[in-house]
Every structure is written in C-alpha cells, then in structure tokens.
Design an enzyme around this catalytic site. Structure first.
Site, short mmCIF file in Angstrom:
data_model
loop_
_atom_site.label_atom_id
_atom_site.label_comp_id
_atom_site.label_asym_id
_atom_site.label_seq_id
_atom_site.Cartn_x
_atom_site.Cartn_y
_atom_site.Cartn_z
NE ARG A 257 5.95 -0.04 10.08
CZ ARG A 257 4.85 -0.11 9.35
NH1 ARG A 257 4.79 0.48 8.17
NH2 ARG A 257 3.80 -0.76 9.79
CE LYS B 22 -2.10 -1.04 3.87
NZ LYS B 22 -1.42 -2.30 4.24
NE ARG C 259 2.04 -4.71 11.17
CZ ARG C 259 3.11 -4.52 10.40
NH1 ARG C 259 4.29 -4.94 10.80
NH2 ARG C 259 2.98 -3.92 9.24
NE ARG D 230 -4.76 -1.37 10.11
CZ ARG D 230 -3.74 -0.94 9.38
NH1 ARG D 230 -3.79 0.17 8.72
NH2 ARG D 230 -2.66 -1.67 9.30
NE ARG E 284 7.78 -2.22 6.29
CZ ARG E 284 6.46 -2.13 6.45
NH1 ARG E 284 5.71 -1.62 5.50
NH2 ARG E 284 5.90 -2.57 7.56
P1 AP5 Z 1 4.81 -1.59 1.86
O1 AP5 Z 1 4.52 -0.79 0.66
O2 AP5 Z 1 5.54 -0.95 2.99
O3 AP5 Z 1 3.47 -2.31 2.37
P2 AP5 Z 1 2.21 -1.73 3.18
O4 AP5 Z 1 1.02 -2.37 2.60
O5 AP5 Z 1 2.26 -0.25 3.24
O6 AP5 Z 1 2.51 -2.39 4.60
P3 AP5 Z 1 2.39 -1.76 6.05
O7 AP5 Z 1 3.20 -2.65 6.95
O8 AP5 Z 1 2.72 -0.32 6.07
O9 AP5 Z 1 0.89 -1.98 6.34
P4 AP5 Z 1 0.19 -1.96 7.68
O10 AP5 Z 1 -1.20 -1.82 7.22
O11 AP5 Z 1 0.46 -3.10 8.56
O12 AP5 Z 1 0.85 -0.74 8.47
P5 AP5 Z 1 0.37 0.71 8.79
O13 AP5 Z 1 1.55 1.57 8.84
O14 AP5 Z 1 -0.76 1.08 7.93
O15 AP5 Z 1 5.62 -2.89 1.39
C1 AP5 Z 1 6.11 -3.84 2.32
C2 AP5 Z 1 7.50 -4.36 1.89
O16 AP5 Z 1 7.38 -5.10 0.69
C3 AP5 Z 1 8.52 -3.25 1.59
O17 AP5 Z 1 9.79 -3.67 2.01
C4 AP5 Z 1 8.49 -3.10 0.07
O18 AP5 Z 1 9.72 -2.65 -0.46
C5 AP5 Z 1 8.16 -4.52 -0.37
N1 AP5 Z 1 7.33 -4.55 -1.58
C6 AP5 Z 1 6.32 -3.69 -1.93
N2 AP5 Z 1 5.77 -4.03 -3.11
C7 AP5 Z 1 6.43 -5.16 -3.52
C8 AP5 Z 1 6.30 -6.01 -4.67
N3 AP5 Z 1 5.39 -5.77 -5.64
N4 AP5 Z 1 7.13 -7.08 -4.75
C9 AP5 Z 1 8.07 -7.32 -3.77
N5 AP5 Z 1 8.23 -6.55 -2.68
C10 AP5 Z 1 7.42 -5.48 -2.54
O19 AP5 Z 1 -0.21 0.53 10.29
C11 AP5 Z 1 0.67 0.28 11.37
C12 AP5 Z 1 -0.10 0.23 12.67
O20 AP5 Z 1 -0.74 1.50 12.91
C13 AP5 Z 1 -1.25 -0.78 12.75
O21 AP5 Z 1 -0.78 -2.05 13.11
C14 AP5 Z 1 -2.16 -0.13 13.81
O22 AP5 Z 1 -1.64 -0.36 15.10
C15 AP5 Z 1 -2.04 1.34 13.50
N6 AP5 Z 1 -3.07 1.80 12.53
C16 AP5 Z 1 -2.85 2.27 11.26
N7 AP5 Z 1 -4.02 2.60 10.66
C17 AP5 Z 1 -5.00 2.32 11.57
C18 AP5 Z 1 -6.42 2.40 11.52
N8 AP5 Z 1 -7.07 2.82 10.42
N9 AP5 Z 1 -7.11 2.01 12.61
C19 AP5 Z 1 -6.48 1.58 13.73
N10 AP5 Z 1 -5.14 1.47 13.83
C20 AP5 Z 1 -4.40 1.83 12.77
MG MG Z 2 2.40 1.21 4.81
#
Ligand code: AP5
Ligand code: MG
Ligand code: ZN
Length: 208
Positions: A153, A15, A164, A86, A120
């Site tokens: 991270r 994402k 997660r 979410r 990552r």
């Molecule tokens: P990346 O692009 O970083 O993936 P992502 O989908 O953004 O993953 P996140 O870990 O950021 O998602 P998340 O939803 O768990 O975390 P968030 O920060 O939103 O890619 C991942 C890796 O793969 C990278 O190394 C990249 O280089 C590689 N990659 C990408 N594309 C690729 C491809 N095509 N092929 C190969 N490799 C590839 O949330 C974190 C925390 O915040 C949550 O756990 C929660 O506690 C809180 N939070 C956030 N939003 C909310 C909400 N709405 N409600 C409640 N709590 C929330």
């Molecule tokens: Mg992300």
C-alpha cells in the site's frame, strides 16, 4: 437482523484481517472506510481528493467519510465496521445513525504495529492481506485466494506509518476512551495468532 459489530484498533492492529473473517462467519457486510476511500482515491470533493489526505497519513474530512458510512449501513443487514469512527465527531455521528451490538478494541503494542504495516502485502484483486514474515502466501507475490498480484500500500512506508500512528493517538484513542467510559468496550489481545484473535472476538460477538 444481523449482528452490528464495531472493530476498533490502531493502524495495523488486524482490523481488516479479522473483519473479513467476521463478515464471512456471521454473513454480514464488511464496511470499511479505508477500502471505500482507496477505491475512490481520485474522487473530487470540495476538500480535495481522498488521495491528498491518505498519502500523508492524515484523516479524510468527516463529511466525506460520514456520507460513505451512512450509505453503507443503510443497505446492510448487519455489519462489521472497520476504520470508523476515527475521531469523536465521527463517533457522535455514528450514534445518531445506528445502534451497536458489540464494540471490540484490538490491542497491539506500537513497536509491533510498525513491523506489521511495513511488511504487509495486499492482493491487488481481492484485497486479502498477507505479511512478508507473519502471514506468507504459498507463492511469493501471489494471492492464495485468487491468484492476484500482491502489492504494498502507498501509505505503508515507514514515514507515513509513523504519521498514521500519531494521528491515531491524537484522534482515535479518545474514541476508544469514549466507548470505555460508556461501559461497552471489550478489549481483545491483538498480539496472539490471527486464529486466536478470531476465537476471542467470536466469543464476544456470540454473547452480544
Ligand atoms: P491488517 O488486518 O491489514 O490491519 P488493519 O488494522 O486493517 O490496518 P490498516 O492499515 O488497514 O488500518 P488503518 O486504520 O491505518 O487503515 P485504513 O485503510 O482504515 O493487518 C496489518 C498486517 O498485519 C497485515 O500484513 C496482516 O497480515 C498482519 N497481521 C494481522 N493480524 C496479525 C496477527 N494476529 N499477528 C501477526 N500479523 C498479523 O485507512 C487508511 C487511510 O484512509 C487513513 O490513514 C485515512 O487517511 C483514511 N481513512 C480511513 N477511514 C477514515 C475515517 N473514518 N476518517 C477519516 N479518514 C479515514
Ligand atoms: Mg485495514
Ligand atoms: Zn486475491
């Protein structure tokens, strides 16, 4: 008005990687609750700090994230929304505050997600994502874009990643089903190369 894009997907689906490119290509805001919460990890709320939830891989309470999203969308002329909604209650809230032009689900198998997240590395300065195997920087530990330091991270340890993923299955898969039932969900194969994934997303957004 700029495009209003919702990008759904499991932790590690790509994402953040794709949102950054979409925001640049379409000239819209990248609205991401994860980054917003990480920038305010120690903010005191009546429920505790965001850190206390995020370190365990749990969801931060709806009231906190709803407020972040409402403020960010109010200021945006078009956006790509990443990491929200979410759960179904956040999805209902979103319906009340905005319309969407495209709802895209980045689909990636669970075994692949674990490897992506534990490998990552993120730029400490500009937030660009890299991966020790799949997306290596030119120089180890250094950001290609800005020269910043690449770090892991806090929530990318194997144990927290498993938590997660189970939170995603329980809370966020119903959100994906909700948009599927409404007939607006477009699925994109997230296991292709980042460039191929981007091309697929772009063709969906251009048609929207
Ligand atoms: P990346 O692009 O970083 O993936 P992502 O989908 O953004 O993953 P996140 O870990 O950021 O998602 P998340 O939803 O768990 O975390 P968030 O920060 O939103 O890619 C991942 C890796 O793969 C990278 O190394 C990249 O280089 C590689 N990659 C990408 N594309 C690729 C491809 N095509 N092929 C190969 N490799 C590839 O949330 C974190 C925390 O915040 C949550 O756990 C929660 O506690 C809180 N939070 C956030 N939003 C909310 C909400 N709405 N409600 C409640 N709590 C929330
Ligand atoms: Mg992300
Ligand atoms: Zn950087």
């Amino acid at each position: 008005m700029g495009k209003r894009i919702l990008l759904l997907g499991a932790p590690g689906a790509g994402k953040g990687t794709q949102s950054k490119r979409l925001a640049e290509t379409y000239g819209v805001e990248h609205v991401t609750t994860g980054d917003a919460l990480r920038a305010n990890k120690d903010m005191e709320t009546e429920y505790g700090t965001p850190r206390s939830f995020m370190e365990k891989g749990e969801l931060v309470p709806d009231a906190v994230v709803n407020e972040i999203v409402e403020a960010a969308l109010a200021d945006a002329d078009g956006y790509v929304l990443d990491g929200y909604p979410r759960n179904l209650s956040q999805a209902e809230y979103l319906t009340e505050i905005t319309d969407l032009d495209a709802v895209i689900y980045l689909k990636v198998a669970e075994s692949e997600l674990v490897e992506r997240l534990t490998g990552r590395r993120v730029c400490d300065d500009c937030g660009t994502n890299f991966h020790v195997k799949f997306n290596q920087p030119e120089e180890e530990g250094v950001c290609d874009d800005c020269g910043g330091e690449l770090v892991q991270r806090d929530d990318d340890t194997e144990e927290t990643v498993r938590e997660r993923l189970s939170v995603f299955e329980e809370n966020t898969e119903p959100v994906i089903e909700h948009y599927r039932d409404e007939g607006v969900l477009v699925e994109v194969d997230g296991e292709q190369t980042p460039d191929e994934v981007f091309e697929d997303i772009r063709s969906v957004v251009d048609d929207a």
